[in-house]
Design a protein around this motif. Structure first.
Motif, short mmCIF file in Angstrom:
data_model
loop_
_atom_site.label_atom_id
_atom_site.label_comp_id
_atom_site.label_asym_id
_atom_site.label_seq_id
_atom_site.Cartn_x
_atom_site.Cartn_y
_atom_site.Cartn_z
N GLN A 163 0.83 -1.20 0.00
CA GLN A 163 0.00 0.00 0.00
C GLN A 163 0.87 1.25 0.00
O GLN A 163 2.03 1.21 0.43
CB GLN A 163 -0.89 -0.01 1.23
CG GLN A 163 -1.93 -1.12 1.22
CD GLN A 163 -2.93 -0.98 2.35
OE1 GLN A 163 -2.66 -0.31 3.35
NE2 GLN A 163 -4.08 -1.59 2.20
N PRO A 164 0.34 2.36 -0.48
CA PRO A 164 1.10 3.62 -0.42
C PRO A 164 1.54 3.91 1.01
O PRO A 164 0.76 3.75 1.96
CB PRO A 164 0.09 4.65 -0.93
CG PRO A 164 -0.81 3.87 -1.82
CD PRO A 164 -0.95 2.53 -1.17
N ASN A 218 11.39 3.00 1.19
CA ASN A 218 10.50 3.53 2.22
C ASN A 218 9.48 4.48 1.60
O ASN A 218 9.71 5.06 0.54
CB ASN A 218 11.29 4.27 3.29
CG ASN A 218 12.23 3.36 4.05
OD1 ASN A 218 12.02 2.15 4.16
ND2 ASN A 218 13.31 3.92 4.58
N SER A 219 8.36 4.62 2.28
CA SER A 219 7.31 5.55 1.85
C SER A 219 6.96 5.36 0.39
O SER A 219 6.99 6.31 -0.41
CB SER A 219 7.78 6.99 2.11
OG SER A 219 8.10 7.18 3.46
N LEU A 220 6.64 4.16 0.04
CA LEU A 220 6.36 3.84 -1.36
C LEU A 220 5.15 4.59 -1.88
O LEU A 220 4.18 4.84 -1.16
CB LEU A 220 6.17 2.34 -1.52
CG LEU A 220 7.47 1.54 -1.52
CD1 LEU A 220 7.23 0.07 -1.23
CD2 LEU A 220 8.20 1.71 -2.84
N VAL A 273 6.80 -4.94 -8.27
CA VAL A 273 6.26 -4.24 -7.11
C VAL A 273 5.06 -3.44 -7.56
O VAL A 273 5.14 -2.69 -8.53
CB VAL A 273 7.30 -3.29 -6.48
CG1 VAL A 273 6.62 -2.37 -5.44
CG2 VAL A 273 8.38 -4.08 -5.82
N THR A 274 3.96 -3.62 -6.87
CA THR A 274 2.76 -2.85 -7.15
C THR A 274 2.38 -2.09 -5.89
O THR A 274 2.21 -2.70 -4.83
CB THR A 274 1.61 -3.76 -7.58
OG1 THR A 274 2.00 -4.51 -8.73
CG2 THR A 274 0.36 -2.95 -7.91
N VAL A 275 2.28 -0.78 -6.02
CA VAL A 275 1.91 0.07 -4.89
C VAL A 275 0.51 0.59 -5.15
O VAL A 275 0.30 1.42 -6.04
CB VAL A 275 2.90 1.24 -4.71
CG1 VAL A 275 2.55 2.03 -3.44
CG2 VAL A 275 4.33 0.73 -4.65
N SER A 276 -0.44 0.09 -4.40
CA SER A 276 -1.84 0.43 -4.65
C SER A 276 -2.65 0.24 -3.38
O SER A 276 -2.39 -0.68 -2.60
CB SER A 276 -2.41 -0.46 -5.76
OG SER A 276 -3.79 -0.22 -5.94
N SER A 277 -3.62 1.10 -3.20
CA SER A 277 -4.53 0.95 -2.08
C SER A 277 -5.75 0.14 -2.48
O SER A 277 -6.63 -0.12 -1.66
CB SER A 277 -4.95 2.33 -1.55
OG SER A 277 -5.52 3.10 -2.60
N ASP A 281 5.88 4.29 -7.89
CA ASP A 281 7.00 3.35 -7.76
C ASP A 281 6.65 1.98 -8.32
O ASP A 281 7.51 1.09 -8.38
CB ASP A 281 7.41 3.20 -6.29
CG ASP A 281 7.97 4.49 -5.71
OD1 ASP A 281 7.64 4.80 -4.55
OD2 ASP A 281 8.74 5.18 -6.41
N THR A 282 5.41 1.79 -8.71
CA THR A 282 4.99 0.52 -9.29
C THR A 282 5.78 0.23 -10.56
O THR A 282 5.83 1.06 -11.47
CB THR A 282 3.49 0.54 -9.62
OG1 THR A 282 2.74 0.68 -8.40
CG2 THR A 282 3.04 -0.71 -10.35
#
Length: 127
Positions: free
Chosen positions: A13-14, A83-85, A123-127, A89-90
């Motif tokens: 998650q973000p 950190n703090s993705l 890497v997937t950054v998603s809520s 950044d995905t």
């Protein structure tokens, strides 16, 4: 020859933190400059971070202050602490190595300067 295998990619998650590892086998790891690059669909592979044999590091502006690259020449391992993705950044992240010596340290920020590549980890950054 250096063989590289990444691990650690997943959905986060973000705001989360995540660390990738890249394990190396073969000869010459300690004599190699190491880098992390990332790629998104429809885009070229982009520089993220690198560390030379002397420990000199550099980071893309988009990750400075959030990402840290490191290496362990005894364990033949490199890592990328993120950190703090952010959603941006995905990407698929690749580790890379080269035993070539370049006069300019900035050459180690260029993907085609590297000879050995891992298979990539998503890497997937998603809520």
């Amino acid at each position: 020859q250096v063989h590289l295998v990444e691990s650690g990619g997943r959905l986060v998650q973000p705001g989360d933190d995540l660390t990738f590892f890249c394990a190396a086998s073969g000869h010459g790891f300690s004599d190699s400059a190491l880098g992390w690059f990332r790629q998104t669909p429809g885009h070229e592979r982009a520089f993220v971070a690198r560390i030379t044999t002397t420990g000199s590091t550099n980071y893309a502006d988009s990750v400075k202050g959030r990402f840290t690259i490191g290496r362990d020449n005894v364990q033949n391992t490199m890592w990328l602490q993120m950190n703090s993705l952010k959603p941006e950044d995905t990407a698929v992240y690749y580790c890379a190595a080269t035993r070539r010596t370049y006069y300019r340290e900035s050459d180690y920020d260029i993907d085609h300067r590297y000879d050995y590549w891992g298979q990539g980890t998503q890497v997937t950054v998603s809520s």
